[in-house]
Design an enzyme around this catalytic site. Sequence first.
Site, short mmCIF file in Angstrom:
data_model
loop_
_atom_site.label_atom_id
_atom_site.label_comp_id
_atom_site.label_asym_id
_atom_site.label_seq_id
_atom_site.Cartn_x
_atom_site.Cartn_y
_atom_site.Cartn_z
N SER A 1 0.84 -1.19 0.00
CA SER A 1 0.00 0.00 0.00
C SER A 1 0.87 1.24 0.00
O SER A 1 2.00 1.21 0.51
CB SER A 1 -0.90 0.02 1.24
N TYR B 1 -1.75 -1.02 10.09
CA TYR B 1 -1.88 -1.25 8.65
C TYR B 1 -0.59 -0.84 7.94
O TYR B 1 -0.06 -1.59 7.10
CB TYR B 1 -3.07 -0.47 8.10
#
Length: 251
Positions: A142, A155
Site C-alpha cells: 500500500s 496497517y
Amino acid sequence: MRRLEDKIALVTGGGAGIGRAISETFAREGAHVFVADIDGDAAKTVADAIVKANGAATAYAVDVTDTAQVKALMETIKGAHGRLDVLVNNAGIGERADFRHMDDESWDRVWQVNVDGTVRCAREAFDLMRASGKASVINLSSVMSAKHTRQMSVYSATKGAVSALSRSLAVEYAPYGIRVNTLLPGYVETALIGRYLSNPMIAKALLTQTPLRRFGEPQDIANAALFLASDEAGYVTGASLNVDGGMGTTL
C-alpha cells in the site's frame, strides 16, 4: 493471443474489491483462476460470474492465517494442474485505531492476515511455482507503507513488512524462475475503505493529496497486476509499483 493464455493463477481475497477485479481480468486474459477467499460464498459468486462469461475459475474457501488450509489449497491446485504460474497475495484487512490504545489482539489480527498470510501462501506455493519455471508473485502492499497518517499504524507497519518481504523473496526466488513484485495502491473505492471515503471531509482531504484528483478503482490495480503477471514483465522482479494517482509523490 491473450496475455495469460493457459496460465494457472491464484488470487487470495478474490471474493470482492481489488481481488475480484484481478480475478476477472486474469480470466478474461486466458488464465484459469483460483478465486480464494475466507468468504466461500463470495469466492463462488466471482468464480460463477467468470464461468458465465466463458472464463475458467475455481472457487476456494481459505483462511490464509491457517497453515493447514493454505497447504490444502496448494494440494488442490497441484492435483488439478501440477503447477502455479501466478500468485496474487491480495487478502488483507485494516484497523483504524489510536496506537496508544490498540490491544494485542487487534494488532495481531491485522498482522496475521496481511503479513503472515502472505508468507504462508508464498512459502507453500513455492514448489508449484518452481514447477511452472516462469512464475510471478504479486504482493499487495500500500502507499501507506511509506506515506503515513494518524490511526493507521498497524496497517502501515504490515504493508511495510510486505514490501520488504517482497524484495527479499525476489532475490531468493530468482534462481527458480520466479519473479516477485509489489503493488502499492492508493485509496481505492472498495468496501475496505468505503466507510472513510463516505465522510466528505476525509474524502476531500485525501483527494487534495492525490495529484490526479480521483480515487482509484479496482480495475486500475487489476491492470497493473496483469502487466506484472504477464510475460511483458519478464525482466521485472523486486519492483514496487505505485498505483496511487500520484499520492506517494506528495508531502
